[in-house]
Design a protein around this motif. Structure first.
Motif, mmCIF file in Angstrom:
data_model
loop_
_atom_site.group_PDB
_atom_site.id
_atom_site.type_symbol
_atom_site.label_atom_id
_atom_site.label_comp_id
_atom_site.label_asym_id
_atom_site.label_seq_id
_atom_site.Cartn_x
_atom_site.Cartn_y
_atom_site.Cartn_z
ATOM 1 N N PRO A 102 0.974 -1.264 -0.054
ATOM 2 C CA PRO A 102 0.096 0.090 0.167
ATOM 3 C C PRO A 102 0.735 1.297 0.100
ATOM 4 C CG PRO A 102 -0.021 -1.103 2.057
ATOM 5 C CD PRO A 102 0.569 -1.973 1.288
ATOM 6 N N ARG A 103 1.926 0.994 0.374
ATOM 7 C CA ARG A 103 3.061 2.339 0.360
ATOM 8 C C ARG A 103 3.862 2.463 -0.939
ATOM 9 N NH1 ARG A 103 4.809 0.604 5.597
ATOM 10 N NH2 ARG A 103 3.344 1.271 7.295
ATOM 11 N N THR A 105 3.986 3.558 -4.851
ATOM 12 C CA THR A 105 2.918 4.153 -5.713
ATOM 13 C C THR A 105 3.916 4.550 -6.975
ATOM 14 O OG1 THR A 105 3.826 6.499 -4.940
ATOM 15 C CG2 THR A 105 1.921 5.790 -3.893
ATOM 16 N N ARG A 174 -0.291 4.697 4.772
ATOM 17 C CA ARG A 174 -1.231 3.697 4.033
ATOM 18 C C ARG A 174 -2.560 4.815 3.186
ATOM 19 N NH1 ARG A 174 0.515 0.277 7.766
ATOM 20 N NH2 ARG A 174 1.294 -1.698 7.140
ATOM 21 N N ARG A 295 -1.850 10.414 3.255
ATOM 22 C CA ARG A 295 -0.730 9.440 3.792
ATOM 23 C C ARG A 295 0.100 10.408 4.478
ATOM 24 N NH1 ARG A 295 0.492 4.942 0.010
ATOM 25 N NH2 ARG A 295 -1.222 4.889 -1.661
ATOM 26 N N ASP A 358 0.557 9.681 -7.168
ATOM 27 C CA ASP A 358 0.054 9.219 -6.021
ATOM 28 C C ASP A 358 -0.785 7.736 -6.108
ATOM 29 O OD1 ASP A 358 -2.186 9.958 -6.794
ATOM 30 O OD2 ASP A 358 -2.757 11.214 -5.106
ATOM 31 N N PRO A 360 -1.549 4.159 -6.501
ATOM 32 C CA PRO A 360 -1.007 3.009 -6.005
ATOM 33 C C PRO A 360 -0.268 1.926 -7.160
ATOM 34 C CG PRO A 360 -3.019 3.342 -4.933
ATOM 35 C CD PRO A 360 -2.979 4.311 -6.232
#
Length: 788
Positions: A102-103, A105, A174, A295, A358, A360
C-alpha cells in the motif's frame, strides 16, 4: 583500416536451446539492433528470449558477486542450451505487475517522488525539515539518552535524537484505515455455545470450543447481545491469558487479536479461498480521517510552493504537474527542476501522462507497469546492454503504438541490443531483424521457421508471414440489440458524469486511447445485478504443482471416473495427495539445493517424471493410466473422453471450452508456471465461461494472441453472442473493433482530457465519420483511407 578484434563481437549466438518446448534451436542475433520475436501463442518465444538468453545473462552476472552476496540472491539454474556466446548485461522489462504494497506508488516506483521531496525541502514554506519530512514512508522518531552519532572520524554524543518524517501517524502512510465489521465475526442473537462465532474454522466442537466455552470470562450459554461491557471486552479484546480447561493448560485470547494474527495480518492472496472470502467481507477500508487519504502528516501538508503542497502535487495528473514544475523559475534549484521536468516528460512520451504520482502501483495494469519500468531506462547513461521487452504494446491504442516504437528505436540508437516479443504488425514493421518461431504451439512449435528482415517475413510463407497484412472488414450487417443496459451519471475515476445505454444481445466493443476511462466505465459502472461474468487482466495464481487440469476443475471428474472404474479412492489419482510418488512428493522432479551454487532440478528416478506412485499407475481407464491422461494435449483428451469406456461428458465440456479459446495444444498436466501470459488469460477465460451470466465482460482478450489466433477469438465471441449472451469487450485491436456490432469510443484524450463518450454507433458509421482518433486508425486499418 583493419577492424579491431574487440569489434568482431557483434552477434549473440545461441546453439542447441532446449528450454521448455524449444527443439534444439540455433540462431544468431545481431547486437545493437532491434530484433522482434514473433510466432503463434505457445510457440516458444518467451522460452528462447526470457528463459534462455535473459536467464543466462542474469545467471552469469550473479556469479560475478562474492559467494557471501550470492547467498542472499535467488539461485538461477543454467538454461538447457549447449552454447550461448556474445551475451551482454540483460535488463528485463516485463509485464509482471508491481508489488501491491500500500505504500508503493507510481512516484515511489520511479525517482519522481524523491526529486519532488528535495524540491519541497528547498522551496517549501514554512520549512519543515529535510526531504524525509515529506515522505509518507518515513515515520517521525524521537529518542532520548546517550546516543552516539558518527560522521567520518568524528563522534558526537547527544542526549536526544529527533528525526522528522512525513508519515501520517494514524494510517502509517497507507492513506486508509481498516475497521472490522463485527456482524461478520459473530451472530449476537446466539450464544457462543450455539455457534455464534462466524469465523471459518472456529467450530465449537474442537479446541476453539473448549477454550471459549471453558475460559470462565463469560457465560457461553447467554446470547452475546446480553453480555455486559466487561464480558464483551473479554470476548473481543482480552490479551493472551493462561487458563486451565479440564486439567489442560491453554491460552485464551480475545477474538479480534486472535484472528488478526492468524488471518488479517497475512497476505490475502496466500489464504485459502473460503478464508479469503471471509477476510474480504469482514475488513472494511475507509479513508484516513486524519490525513484525508494523503498519507502525510500535518506538517508536510502545511508546507507549500506557490499554494501547492506535496500531496496536491502528487495528486495532479502528470501532464499538469510537468507544466507546474516548468513554471518554477528558481535559479537555486534550476538543475533539479530541469531533471524533474525531463522525468515527467518521459511519462507523457510513453503514454502515461494521465497517471498521478500518488496512484498505487498495485493498481497498474500489466502494460502500465511495464511502461513505468521503462521510464527508469529512457534516461539511462548505459549503452551496449540488452533490453528485453514482453509485448510492450499491450494495452496501447493504435495511436499510442507509434510513440512506443519511437522509444524502442531510441534505446537501440544509443547502442543497445533490443529484443522484443511482439505480435502487433506495427511493431514488427520497425524491426531490423525478425525471428519467427513455430510452426505450431506447444509440442508442435519450438522451431525457428524464419530469420531475417520484415520484407523476407512477408514472403516467407510462415503463419506470421501469411497473416502480417491481414485486414478485417467492417461487417455489412450488424445484429439488432435485444435491449439495453443503462448507465447513468458514471463518475468512477476520470469519467465525467457519463450517461450511456449499452446494447444487450450483441457484441459491444469499448475503445479509446489508454487512460480514457474504458475500464472505469465497464468495471466500475456496470451494476452487479446485471449478471456480469468479468474476465479481467489480473494474473491467475498457480504454483509448479498447478496445471490446466487442476485450475479448470477438470481433474475432479477424471479422478472420480478412475476411482469408479477401478473401485478405489479418488485421492489416489491426485499427485498432491495419496497417489503422489514418495520419491519426489508428486512433483515429478527432485530439486537439489547446492548452497551457494544454482540449484538443480532432475527428473525423479523413482517415477521417471510421472508424479504418481507405481501402484497407482496400475489402475487404468480406457486403457490409459492417470499419468498418460495428464500427458495428453487438450484436443487428444477431448477425443479420449468423447466415447467408449472413458466417455465423460463433464470432462468433455471443460475440454471443449479450452479448445474454443485456442488452447487445444496444451497438455493437461503442464505446470502453470510454464504458460505464457496470453495462455494464462485464455485459461481463465475458458474457466469463467462455465459460469452462468447474462453479460460477459472481457478486458483485452487479444493480449498475447498471434495474428492468426485473433480470427479464432472472433469466432468464439460470435458463438457467445449467438447463444444469447451479451458480450462487452474492452479492446484496442482494430480487427475486434471492425467485427463489433456496436462501438463505444471514449476520449478524446487520457486522464482529465478523457472520460467522455466521443462516439456511439456501428463500426461502419465510425469509419465513415472518422470523427475520433479511433475512427481515423480504424479507417486506415480497413483500407477505407490512406493513413495520415
Amino acid at each position: 583500416m583493419s577492424t579491431h578484434a574487440a569489434d568482431r563481437h557483434d552477434l549473440i549466438r545461441v546453439h542447441g536451446a532446449r528450454e521448455n518446448n524449444l527443439k534444439d534451436v540455433s540462431i544468431e542475433i545481431p547486437k545493437r539492433r532491434l530484433t522482434v520475436f514473433t510466432g503463434v501463442s505457445g510457440s516458444g518465444k518467451s522460452s528462447l528470449v526470457f528463459s534462455t538468453i535473459a536467464a543466462e545473462s542474469q545467471r552469469l552476472i550473479n556469479e560475478t558477486y562474492s559467494a557471501f552476496v550470492q547467498g542472499f540472491m535467488p539461485a538461477l539454474a543454467r538454461p538447457e542450451v549447449d552454447v550461448l556466446e556474445g551475451l551482454t548485461t540483460a535488463i528485463i522489462v516485463d509485464q509482471q505487475r508491481m508489488g501491491a504494497d500500500p505504500r508503493s506508488t507510481v512516484g515511489t516506483a520511479t525517482d519522481a517522488n524523491a526529486m519532488l521531496r528535495i524540491l519541497f525541502s528547498r522551496l517549501g514554506r514554512p520549512h519543515v525539515g529535510s526531504p524525509n519530512a515529506y515522505s509518507f514512508n518515513v515515520p517521525s522518531v524521537r529518542a532520548s539518552g546517550a546516543i552516539t552519532v558518527e560522521r567520518g572520524s568524528s563522534r558526537t554524543v547527544r542526549a536526544d535524537f529527533t528525526r522528522t518524517g512525513g508519515m501520517c501517524p494514524r494510517c502509517e502512510g497507507r492513506g486508509s484505515v481498516t475497521d472490522l465489521d463485527l456482524t461478520q465475526l459473530y451472530d449476537s442473537s446466539k450464544s457462543i455455545g450455539e455457534g455464534a462465532i462466524l469465523v471459518p474454522g472456529y467450530s465449537m466442537d474442537g479446541w476453539f470450543g473448549r477454550i471459549f466455552i471453558g475460559c470462565g470470562f463469560f457465560d457461553p450459554h447467554k446470547p452475546i447481545t446480553r453480555f455486559t461491557k466487561q464480558e464483551l471486552g473479554d470476548f473481543l479484546h482480552k490479551e493472551p491469558t493462561k487458563i486451565k480447561v479440564d486439567g489442560v493448560n491453554l491460552t485464551y485470547e480475545g477474538l479480534i487479536p486472535k484472528i488478526t494474527k492468524s488471518m488479517l495480518s497475512k497476505d490475502v492472496d496466500s489464504l485459502q479461498p473460503h478464508v479469503r472470502a471471509f477476510v474480504e467481507r469482514a475488513v472494511t477500508f475507509t479513508t484516513c480521517p486524519e490525513c484525508d487519504g494523503t498519507r502525510l502528516a500535518e506538517a508536510a501538508r502545511s508546507s507549500r510552493i506557490r499554494g501547492i503542497n506535496i500531496a496536491d502535487a502528487c495528486a495532479m495528473q502528470i501532464t499538469d504537474l510537468a507544466e507546474w514544475v516548468r513554471g518554477l523559475d528558481e535559479p537555486g534549484v534550476g538543475p533539479l527542476v530541469t531533471s524533474l521536468g525531463d522525468l515527467l516528460d518521459s511519462f507523457v512520451e510513453i503514454g502515461l501522462g494521465y497517471l498521478s504520482l500518488d496512484r498505487p502501483s498495485g493498481t497498474l495494469s500489466g502494460g502500465e507497469a511495464q511502461r513505468t519500468k521503462m521510464i527508469r531506462h529512457l534516461g539511462s547513461s548505459l549503452t551496449d546492454v540488452t533490453y528485453v521487452f514482453d509485448e510492450p504494446t499491450t494495452g496501447l491504442h493504435p495511436h499510442d503504438i507509434a510513440r512506443m516504437n519511437e522509444l524502442l528505436l531510441r534505446l537501440r540508437d544509443k547502442g543497445n541490443t533490443v529484443l522484443v516479443v511482439e505480435h502487433k504488425p506495427q511493431t514488427i514493421a520497425i524491426a531490423d531483424h525478425v525471428v519467427d518461431l513455430g510452426p505450431g504451439a506447444g509440442s508442435a512449435g519450438g522451431m525457428v521457421t524464419f530469420e531475417g528482415t520484415v520484407a523476407g517475413l512477408r514472403t516467407s510463407g510462415t503463419v506470421t508471414g501469411r497473416h502480417l497484412d491481414d485486414r478485417a472488414a467492417v461487417k455489412d450487417e450488424v445484429r439488432e440489440p435485444a435491449g439495453t443496459l443503462p448507465i447513468r451519471g458514471a463518475k468512477t475515476h476520470n469519467l465525467r458524469d457519463v450517461d450511456v445505454d449499452i446494447p444487450l444481445g450483441v457484441l459491444v466493443v469499448v475503445t479509446g486511447v489508454a487512460g480514457s476511462g474504458k475500464s472505469s466505465l465497464v468495471h466500475g459502472s456496470i451494476p452487479a445485478s446485471a449478471g456480469v461474468v468479468a474476465v479481467d487482466q489480473t494474473p491467475i495464481r498457480g504454483s509448479r504443482r498447478s496445471n490446466p487440469a487442476t485450475y479448470t476443475g477438470l481433474l475432479e471428474p477424471i479422478r472420480k471416473a478412475f476411482a469408479k472404474a477401478c473401485g478405489v479412492k479418488p485421492a489416489l489419482f491426485s499427485a498432491n495427495s495419496e497417489g503422489a510418488c514418495p520419491g519426489c512428493n508428486g512433483a515429478g522432479v527432485v530439486y537439489t539445493d547446492l548452497a551457494m551454487m544454482a540449484g538443480v532440478a532432475s527428473v525423479c528416478e523413482e517415477c521417471e517424471g510421472r508424479r504418481f506412485d507405481a501402484s497407482v499407475l496400475r489402475h487404468r481407464l480406457g486403457g490409459r493410466d492417470i499419468s498418460e491422461v495428464l500427458a495428453m494435449a487438450v484436443e487428444e483428451a477431448a477425443e479420449f473422453f468423447a466415447a467408449g469406456e472413458a466417455r465423460l461428458p463433464a470432462a468433455l465440456a471443460i475440454l471443449n471450452r479450452l479448445a474454443d479459446v485456442g488452447l487445444g495444444y496444451l497438455s493437461l498436466g503442464q505446470p502453470l508456471t510454464t504458460l505464457s501470459g496470453g495462455e494464462r488469460q485464455r485459461l481463465k477465460l475458458a474457466t469463467r465461461m462455465a459460469e452462468k451470466g447474462g453479460v460477459y465482460v472481457l478486458d483485452e482478450p487479444t493480449t498475447g494472441l498471434h495474428l492468426a489466433d485473433v480470427e479464432q477469438l472472433l469466432g468464439l465471441l460470435d458463438r457467445l453472442v449467438d447463444a444469447g449472451t451479451s458480450v462487452i469487450v474492452v479492446e484496442h485491436h482494430p480487427a475486434v473493433m471492425a467485427h463489433a456490432d456496436w462501438l463505444i469510443d471514449l476520449g478524446p484524450g487520457a486522464g482529465h482530457d478523457g472520460g467522455r463518450i466521443v462516439f456511439e454507433g456501428t463500426p461502419g458509421d465510425l469509419v465513415a465519420a472518422r470523427s475520433t482518433l479511433t475512427g481515423e486508425h480504424l479507417a486506415a486499418y480497413v483500407g477505407a483511407v490512406t493513413p495520415r
